[in-house]
Structures are given as C-alpha cells and as structure tokens.
Design a protein around this motif. Structure first.
Motif, PDB file in Angstrom:
ATOM      1  N   LYS A 151       0.730  -1.153  -0.029  1.00 52.79           N
ATOM      2  CA  LYS A 151      -0.139  -0.166   0.024  1.00 52.79           C
ATOM      3  C   LYS A 151       0.774   1.128   0.126  1.00 52.79           C
ATOM      4  O   LYS A 151       2.044   1.317   0.692  1.00 52.79           O
ATOM      5  CB  LYS A 151      -1.039   0.049   1.191  1.00 52.79           C
ATOM      6  CG  LYS A 151      -2.377   0.520   0.916  1.00 52.79           C
ATOM      7  CD  LYS A 151      -3.085   0.350   2.296  1.00 52.79           C
ATOM      8  CE  LYS A 151      -4.442   0.938   1.966  1.00 52.79           C
ATOM      9  NZ  LYS A 151      -5.435   0.737   2.873  1.00 52.79           N
ATOM     10  N   LEU A 152       0.349   2.319  -0.748  1.00 48.00           N
ATOM     11  CA  LEU A 152       1.374   3.591  -0.880  1.00 48.00           C
ATOM     12  C   LEU A 152       0.876   4.449   0.295  1.00 48.00           C
ATOM     13  O   LEU A 152      -0.396   4.644   0.317  1.00 48.00           O
ATOM     14  CB  LEU A 152       1.019   4.311  -2.510  1.00 48.00           C
ATOM     15  CG  LEU A 152       2.075   5.258  -2.740  1.00 48.00           C
ATOM     16  CD1 LEU A 152       3.582   4.704  -2.674  1.00 48.00           C
ATOM     17  CD2 LEU A 152       1.600   5.925  -4.033  1.00 48.00           C
ATOM     18  N   VAL A 153       1.800   4.711   1.288  1.00 49.20           N
ATOM     19  CA  VAL A 153       1.421   5.438   2.229  1.00 49.20           C
ATOM     20  C   VAL A 153       2.463   6.728   2.322  1.00 49.20           C
ATOM     21  O   VAL A 153       3.321   6.927   1.709  1.00 49.20           O
ATOM     22  CB  VAL A 153       1.691   4.871   3.815  1.00 49.20           C
ATOM     23  CG1 VAL A 153       0.733   3.855   3.809  1.00 49.20           C
ATOM     24  CG2 VAL A 153       3.179   4.365   3.890  1.00 49.20           C
ATOM     25  N   ARG A 154       1.701   7.924   2.593  1.00 49.33           N
ATOM     26  CA  ARG A 154       2.537   9.255   3.047  1.00 49.33           C
ATOM     27  C   ARG A 154       3.144   9.210   4.271  1.00 49.33           C
ATOM     28  O   ARG A 154       2.820   8.627   5.304  1.00 49.33           O
ATOM     29  CB  ARG A 154       1.712  10.328   2.901  1.00 49.33           C
ATOM     30  CG  ARG A 154       0.751  10.677   1.769  1.00 49.33           C
ATOM     31  CD  ARG A 154      -0.129  11.800   1.781  1.00 49.33           C
ATOM     32  NE  ARG A 154      -1.001  11.812   2.957  1.00 49.33           N
ATOM     33  CZ  ARG A 154      -1.557  12.981   3.527  1.00 49.33           C
ATOM     34  NH1 ARG A 154      -1.223  13.891   2.830  1.00 49.33           N
ATOM     35  NH2 ARG A 154      -2.433  13.050   4.426  1.00 49.33           N
ATOM     36  N   TYR A 155       4.450   9.735   4.230  1.00 48.99           N
ATOM     37  CA  TYR A 155       5.271   9.701   5.416  1.00 48.99           C
ATOM     38  C   TYR A 155       6.121  11.080   5.615  1.00 48.99           C
ATOM     39  O   TYR A 155       6.231  11.814   4.455  1.00 48.99           O
ATOM     40  CB  TYR A 155       6.200   8.694   5.533  1.00 48.99           C
ATOM     41  CG  TYR A 155       7.591   8.896   4.655  1.00 48.99           C
ATOM     42  CD1 TYR A 155       8.815   9.267   4.971  1.00 48.99           C
ATOM     43  CD2 TYR A 155       7.541   8.229   3.322  1.00 48.99           C
ATOM     44  CE1 TYR A 155       9.578   9.413   4.186  1.00 48.99           C
ATOM     45  CE2 TYR A 155       8.250   8.544   2.377  1.00 48.99           C
ATOM     46  CZ  TYR A 155       9.582   8.819   2.790  1.00 48.99           C
ATOM     47  OH  TYR A 155      10.801   9.121   2.030  1.00 48.99           O
ATOM     48  N   SER A 156       6.284  11.409   6.618  1.00 49.22           N
ATOM     49  CA  SER A 156       6.892  12.736   7.065  1.00 49.22           C
ATOM     50  C   SER A 156       8.564  12.490   6.629  1.00 49.22           C
ATOM     51  O   SER A 156       9.135  11.399   7.344  1.00 49.22           O
ATOM     52  CB  SER A 156       6.776  12.826   8.683  1.00 49.22           C
ATOM     53  OG  SER A 156       7.586  13.932   8.796  1.00 49.22           O
ATOM     54  N   LYS A 157       9.109  13.380   6.032  1.00 46.46           N
ATOM     55  CA  LYS A 157      10.476  13.540   5.665  1.00 46.46           C
ATOM     56  C   LYS A 157      11.350  13.619   6.676  1.00 46.46           C
ATOM     57  O   LYS A 157      12.670  13.206   6.888  1.00 46.46           O
ATOM     58  CB  LYS A 157      10.818  14.330   4.568  1.00 46.46           C
ATOM     59  CG  LYS A 157      10.076  13.884   3.331  1.00 46.46           C
ATOM     60  CD  LYS A 157      11.372  13.333   2.364  1.00 46.46           C
ATOM     61  CE  LYS A 157      10.525  13.031   0.871  1.00 46.46           C
ATOM     62  NZ  LYS A 157      11.812  12.952  -0.101  1.00 46.46           N
TER      63      LYS A 157
END
Length: 112
Positions: free
Chosen positions: A98-104
């Motif tokens: 699953k493609l998830v957003r993450y904090s850089k």
C-alpha cells in the motif's frame, strides 16, 4: 511520446490535513484543510485567507449582508504538520503493498 492517464497533478496535501502557511500575508498561521482543488493547485484552509463577501437577500438567506469565507491559497504556500507538530515535507513509500505518505523529517507515517 508518453501518454499520461491522469492529468490531475499529484498533491501532497489532502482534505483534513493540518497545515502551516509558510509564505504570504498569513505566514505562520495553522489550520485544517477544508478542501483541495487539484486542477488549480489550491486549497481552502480553515481560518486562513478569510475574505468578506457581500451577499444579496435570497429565499434561504432573507437578511443578506456580509459573510466571511475562506478563499483558496496556493499549495506551494502550505506545509504539512506531522504528529509531533513540526512542519515537514511529504514522501511516499510502499508498506504492505500500500502506498502511504510519510513525514520526511521524522520518518513516521502520516495518518489521514
């Protein structure tokens, strides 16, 4: 020549995210994203870029008058706030297919 299936730009900010304004008259203010307009690369943020609009009396609003309403602000002037409260850039990665957003900045997954 390569074909693009989706002409809408992929944006890192979504409805419901908490963002901070990083440029413009409202710099430093925070708010929740009410809606996003991907075609124009703009977002409506709660309490930011509030404009006054004069409305004429209608059947629903018999009084008419002056209404304060949020106006759109460009996505480039916004930065996402992560769980720790820091402004951060957003990345994407695969986790469990699953493609998830993450904090850089912190590396944590952004819950939306």
């Amino acid at each position: 020549m390569e074909r693009r299936k989706n002409k809408q730009p992929k944006l890192n900010i979504r409805k419901g995210d908490i963002v901070r304004v990083i440029a413009g008259d409202y710099r430093g203010q925070q708010g929740r994203v009410l809606s996003v307009v991907p075609a124009e690369r703009r977002a409506f943020v709660e309490g930011v870029n509030v404009a006054t609009k004069h409305t004429r009396p209608t059947s629903q609003n018999t009084q008419g008058g002056i209404v304060k309403k949020e106006a759109a602000i460009h996505i480039s002037n916004l930065m996402l706030i992560d769980a720790k409260g820091n402004a951060t850039r957003v990345g994407r990665r695969l986790e469990d297919d699953k493609l998830v957003r993450y904090s850089k900045k912190s590396g944590e997954v952004i819950k939306s």
